[in-house]
Enzyme design. Structure first.
Site, PDB file in Angstrom:
ATOM      1  N   TYR A  81      17.210  30.847   3.303  1.00 54.86           N
ATOM      2  CA  TYR A  81      16.704  32.010   4.204  1.00 54.86           C
ATOM      3  C   TYR A  81      16.449  32.508   5.875  1.00 54.86           C
ATOM      4  CZ  TYR A  81      14.074  30.586  -0.143  1.00 54.86           C
ATOM      5  OH  TYR A  81      13.536  31.494  -1.496  1.00 54.86           O
ATOM      6  N   LYS A 108       0.340  -1.348   0.117  1.00 50.77           N
ATOM      7  CA  LYS A 108      -0.250   0.127   0.013  1.00 50.77           C
ATOM      8  C   LYS A 108       0.781   1.495   0.034  1.00 50.77           C
ATOM      9  CE  LYS A 108      -0.717   0.004   5.395  1.00 50.77           C
ATOM     10  NZ  LYS A 108      -1.847   0.393   6.425  1.00 50.77           N
TER      11      LYS A 108
END
Length: 815
Positions: free
Chosen positions: A709, A483
Site C-alpha cells: 500500500y 493475568k
C-alpha cells in the site's frame, strides 16, 4: 576438538587436497544449522537413505571452506578437502582417538527408555561438581555418539554420554569408540525390539557396552537383565537398583503414601520429596542416587540436587480444538512406554471426558494378544468416553477395550466416518505410529487453521520457574502471574500446567479471569489484583482472594462477605503503597487499618507491595527505599494483627536482583517466559514463545517497482520479495514496516518492506539462499528474539505478547 587438517588426516588415514595447516575445532553435519564457519568443517555423511554430498554446495555457500567427503568436486574453488573412504567410519575413528586421549571419567548410559532423562538429570547434578560434557539432545547413534565425543575439551573432567542401538551388532562398533568407566543400564522395554529375535538378544547387545567398565549400575527389576549381567560381568563392581527386593538399592518406605521417599543405599538411608510418583520417574531417581553415590557425592548434597532438578519431558503438542475440545498430538512415535507417558500427561487436564485415537504398535516382535491385552489394560484404566482404533492388528482386539470403541483400517476411514468431529468438550489424545499419519486428524480437529501460530514451550516455562526457584530458600512460596490471558499465551493452558507442577498461587488482574479458571477446574488459590466493586459477590462465589488496597474497597468487600453468609474468615491480600503510587494503603493509614481489620470477618492472607524499578540498576537507591518502607510498614501491621501473614514484594527482576528480600513468597511474571533485563540471567533462561508463519508466495520485483500500500517501498534493483500471512490484525504494529523491523528465515534476518497490511506483509529475501514457498518464517523467538522484536516496536515485551490476536493459533509443546 583442536586439530589441524594434517593431524586429522594422520589419525584417520584420510587424503588431503588443499591447505593442511587449517585448524578444525568443530564438525558440522547439517548444512541448515551451521551457526559459525570459523574453524568448522562440514562432513558429508552418506547413508543408505541419503547422501550428504548433495548439501556440500549449501555448506560452501554459508562460508565453509573445509569439506570432509568421500568424493572431491572440482567446481568449488579455494576449498580444502579431506577425502575419506567412508564418512561414518571416519567420524567414529576420529571420535575414538579423541576420547581415548581425553583422560576423563566417563559415564555411558544405554537401555530402552530413560537415557536422555537420566543424562540430563546427572548433568544438572554434576556440572558444578566437575567440569562436565554430555551428549546434546538424544545424540546416541552411530553418528550421534561420535559427534558427542568430539565435544570433549581439555577442561572436562567428566563425560556423560548416551549410547543407543536399534539392531544387532551395532554396539560392538560403539563400544570400540567409547568404553565408559561407569556403565548405566536403564529400563529395558519394547523400543527397537522388532529388530531382535528376542528380549534376551536385545539385552545381550545392550550390555556389550560394559566390556571395559569398572562399575556397572543396572535396573535389576528385570530378572533376565540381572542374570545376564551377573553371569557375564561377575568380576566387576555390580550395583542393581529397582523396586524388587533382590536389588541393592531400593525404596524402604511406602512410596505411594509417605510424604518423602526413602532410598535404601546399602546400609544408608536417603530421604527426599518426589512430586511425580509414576514408576518411570521413581526408577530414574534410584539410578540417579546410585550414580551420585558412586561418584562420592554426600547424602545431604544429593537431596539438595534432587530438590533442584528440572523436568525433562517428551515433546507433546496441545492445541485448542473445535467444539470446546483440547487436542493432544503425540503422533511422533508409539510403543508401550511412550503410551504410558502420554496417558500420564492427560492427568494434567481436568476435562471430565476424554477420547483416544490409537493405532497399531509397529516394530515390536511380541505376541500380539499379550501386547494388546497390556495396551487395553492401560487404556481401560483411563475411562475414556470413546476409543478409536486404527489398523488391522489392533482392531482384532477391540473387544478388550471397555470404552465405546470404533475400529478403522486407516486414518482416512476414520476421517470419512465423521465420528471424531462429533466430539464436544473433551480432551482428545492422538497417539499413533508415524506410518498412520494421524496428524491429519489434528488438522481437522484444531480450531484455528492458520499457518500463523504462537508456539508455547511448557517445559521452557518450567525450566525458567525452576531457575528462579534455585535462587530462593526451599520454603519460599511462588505466585505465578497469569493475568491478561497469561500475557497472551493462554490463561487456562498455562495455569493448568503450573497447577500440575505445584505452583503456590496464581495471580489475575480481574475477577472474570479468575472465574474462567475456576470453571475449567483450576483449584490453586487465585489472587485478584484489581477486583472491581460490582464483582465482589462473584469473588466469594468462586473462592477467589481479593487484593484490598483502600478503606473503600475493604468496606465494600466486607459488606459482600456478610451478605453471602460466609461463616469463616475470608482470605484477603493487603496492598501497601511503598513508592509506586498506583494502589495501596499509605503509612499514615496503617493504624486505622489494623484496628479496622480486627473487627472484620476477614483474614489477611498476605501483605505485599510492588517494586517499580527493580529491573533498573540505576534506580537501586529508590528500590532500596521501597524495600525499607515495606519492611517497616508490613512489620508494623503484623505486630498489630497478632498473627503473621505471608509477605511478598519481589517480582521477576526483583527475584534475581534483590534475593535477600524474598520474604515468604515471590511473584513471577515475565521471568517465567524467559525474559530478564540482566544479560547474565538471560543466558540461564529458555525462550518460551515462538511466533511463526510460512511463506505464501515468492515474487521477483523489477527495479523501480513498488511493494504494498501507498508505494512506501520501491526497489532499486531486481529484488526477491516473499509475502507472509500475518499482519496488523494478528498483532504486528504497522510502525515496524518499511524496513524498520525484521523477521527470521533460516536463522537470517529478513527486513519487512512496504506497509504492513491487515493480514499480510512482505519481506526482502534477496540475501537468503535456498528459500522456497512454504518455508517457516519466525516473527520472533531467536532470530529475532522477543526482546529485539519489542525494540522494533518501540515497546516492551509485555505489550508485544499481550497484543497478539486471539485468531493466532496457540500450540503448547513439551520437548
Amino acid at each position: 576438538m583442536n586439530y589441524t587438517v594434517n593431524q586429522i588426516a594422520d589419525i584417520t588415514n584420510a587424503k588431503v587436497i588443499g591447505d593442511k595447516s587449517l585448524v578444525i575445532k568443530n564438525i558440522a553435519f547439517d548444512s541448515r544449522i551451521i551457526y559459525s564457519t570459523k574453524n568448522t568443517a562440514f562432513i558429508a555423511i552418506n547413508t543408505h537413505k541419503n547422501s550428504g554430498e548433495k548439501f556440500i554446495e549449501s555448506a560452501i555457500d554459508r562460508g565453509i571452506n573445509i569439506i570432509i567427503s568421500e568424493h572431491e568436486y572440482d567446481q568449488f574453488e579455494n576449498i580444502t578437502w579431506i577425502i575419506v573412504e567412508n564418512s561414518v567410519d571416519f567420524l567414529q575413528k576420529l571420535a575414538k582417538f579423541h576420547f581415548e586421549n581425553a583422560h576423563l571419567k566417563s559415564i555411558g548410559i544405554t537401555g530402552s527408555n530413560g537415557k536422555t532423562i537420566l543424562k540430563e538429570w546427572l548433568y544438572q547434578c554434576l556440572w558444578n561438581e566437575f567440569p562436565t560434557v554430555k551428549s546434546p539432545k538424544s545424540f546416541n547413534s552411530q553418528i550421534g555418539l561420535p559427534l558427542s565425543l568430539l565435544q570433549i575439551n581439555t577442561s572436562h573432567e567428566l563425560g556423560i554420554f548416551e549410547v543407543g542401538i536399534s539392531k544387532p551388532n551395532e554396539m560392538d562398533k560403539l563400544e570400540a569408540i567409547f568404553h565408559p568407566q561407569i556403565g548405566l543400564l536403564t529400563h529395558i522395554g519394547t523400543a527397537h525390539l522388532a529388530n531382535f529375535q528376542s528380549e534376551e538378544e536385545l539385552i545381550d547387545e545392550k550390555i556389550k557396552l560394559f566390556k571395559h567398565s569398572e562399575v556397572i549400575i543396572y535396573n535389576g527389576d528385570n530378572s533376565l537383565v540381572d542374570k545376564k549381567i551377573k553371569e557375564l560381568y561377575s568380576s566387576k563392581k555390580l550395583i542393581s537398583y529397582g523396586f524388587k527386593e533382590n536389588n541393592q538399592i531400593s525404596f524402604k518406605n511406602n512410596i505411594s503414601k509417605d510424604e518423602n521417599v526413602i532410598v535404601q543405599y546399602f546400609g544408608e538411608e536417603i530421604s527426599f520429596p518426589v512430586h511425580q510418583r509414576d514408576e518411570a520417574t521413581l526408577t530414574n531417581a534410584l539410578a540417579l542416587v546410585t550414580v551420585l553415590k558412586e561418584l562420592g557425592v554426600e547424602n545431604q548434597k544429593i537431596v539438595e540436587k534432587i530438590n533442584a532438578l528440572k523436568a525433562v519431558e517428551m515433546r507433546l503438542e496441545a492445541i485448542e480444538g473445535i467444539k470446546g475440545n483440547i487436542i493432544i498430538n503425540d503422533s511422533f512415535n508409539l510403543d508401550l512406554d511412550s503410551l504410558k507417558t502420554a496417558l500420564q500427561f492427560l492427568n494434567e487436564y481436568n476435562k471430565p471426558k476424554k477420547s483416544l485415537v490409537l493405532t497399531d504398535i509397529v516394530g515390536v516382535n511380541s505376541n500380539s494378544k499379550e501386547l494388546y491385552e497390556e495396551v487395553s489394560e492401560l487404556v481401560n484404566e483411563q475411562n475414556f468416553d470413546s476409543v478409536f482404533l486404527i489398523g488391522n492388528e489392533i482392531s482384532k482386539f477391540s473387544e478388550l477395550f471397555k470404552s465405546k470403541t470404533f475400529t478403522f483400517i486407516n486414518t482416512q476411514e476414520l476421517i470419512e466416518s465423521k465420528h471424531i468431529t462429533e466430539i464436544e468438550n473433551q480432551i482428545i489424545l492422538l497417539k499413533g505410529a508415524r506410518k498412520f499419519e494421524i496428524e491429519k486428524l489434528k488438522d481437522i480437529l484444531e480450531l484455528r487453521k492458520h499457518d500463523t501460530v504462537l508456539e508455547i514451550n511448557l517445559n521452557a516455562i518450567l525450566h525458567n520457574i525452576n531457575y528462579h526457584k534455585s535462587l530462593l530458600k526451599s520454603t519460599t512460596k511462588m505466585m505465578a502471574m497469569v493475568k491478561a490471558n497469561s500475557y497472551g499465551l493462554g490463561s487456562y493452558e498455562i495455569s493448568e500446567f503450573l497447577q500440575h507442577h505445584h505452583i503456590d498461587y496464581l495471580g489475575v488482574a480481574f475477577v472474570d479471569e479468575g472465574v474462567e479458571l475456576r470453571k475449567k477446574g483450576i483449584t490453586v488459590p487465585i489472587v485478584v489484583m484489581n477486583p472491581e466493586q460490582h464483582s465482589y459477590e462473584t469473588v466469594i462465589e468462586y473462592n477467589l482472594e481479593p487484593e484490598i488496597y483502600s478503606f473503600r474497597v475493604l468496606e465494600l468487600f466486607y459488606e459482600a462477605v456478610q451478605k453471602s453468609g460466609y461463616d469463616k474468615k475470608y482470605p484477603i491480600h493487603i496492598k501497601l503503597e511503598t513508592g509506586m503510587h498506583r494502589l495501596g494503603f499509605k503509612e499514615y493509614e496503617l493504624e486505622q487499618l489494623s484496628e479496622t481489620l480486627k473487627h472484620k470477618n476477614v483474614k489477611v492472607q498476605s501483605i505485599f507491595s510492588h517494586l517499580s524499578s527493580s529491573d533498573m540498576p540505576e534506580e537501586k537507591e529508590f528500590t532500596q527505599h521501597q524495600l525499607e518502607s515495606f519492611e517497616k510498614n508490613s512489620g508494623y501491621l503484623i505486630e498489630k494483627l497478632g498473627y503473621t501473614p505471608i509477605r511478598h514484594i519481589l517480582n521477576s527482576s526483583g527475584i534475581t536482583s534483590y534475593t535477600d528480600h524474598q520474604y515468604d513468597m515471590v511473584r513471577i511474571g515475565i521471568g517465567m517466559l524467559g525474559e530478564s533485563p540482566n544479560s547474565e540471567i538471560q543466558k540461564q533462561l529458555r525462550s518460551v514463545v515462538s511466533f511463526k508463519t510460512v511463506i505464501s508466495q515468492i515474487s521477483s520485483v523489477e527495479s523501480g517497482e513498488s511493494v504494498g500500500y501507498s508505494r512506501r517501498f520501491k526497489t532499486d534493483h531486481r529484488t526477491k520479495i516473499a509475502t507472509i500471512p500475518v499482519g496488523y490484525a494478528d498483532g504486528i504494529p504497522r510502525l515496524i514496516g518499511n524496513q524498520v523491523g525484521n523477521v527470521g528465515i533460516n536463522k537470517t534476518l529478513a527486513p519487512i518492506v512496504g506497509s504492513i497490511c491487515m493480514d499480510m506483509m512482505m519481506i526482502n529475501i534477496d540475501h537468503i539462499p535456498n528459500v522456497k514457498e512454504g518455508d517457516t518464517v519466525t516473527v520472533f523467538n531467536a532470530y529475532p528474539s522477543l526482546k529485539e522484536f519489542a525494540g522494533y516496536c518501540q515497546t516492551i515485551t509485555y505489550e508485544v505478547l499481550t497484543s497478539i490476536s486471539p485468531r493466532v493459533k496457540r500450540i503448547y509443546i513439551k520437548d
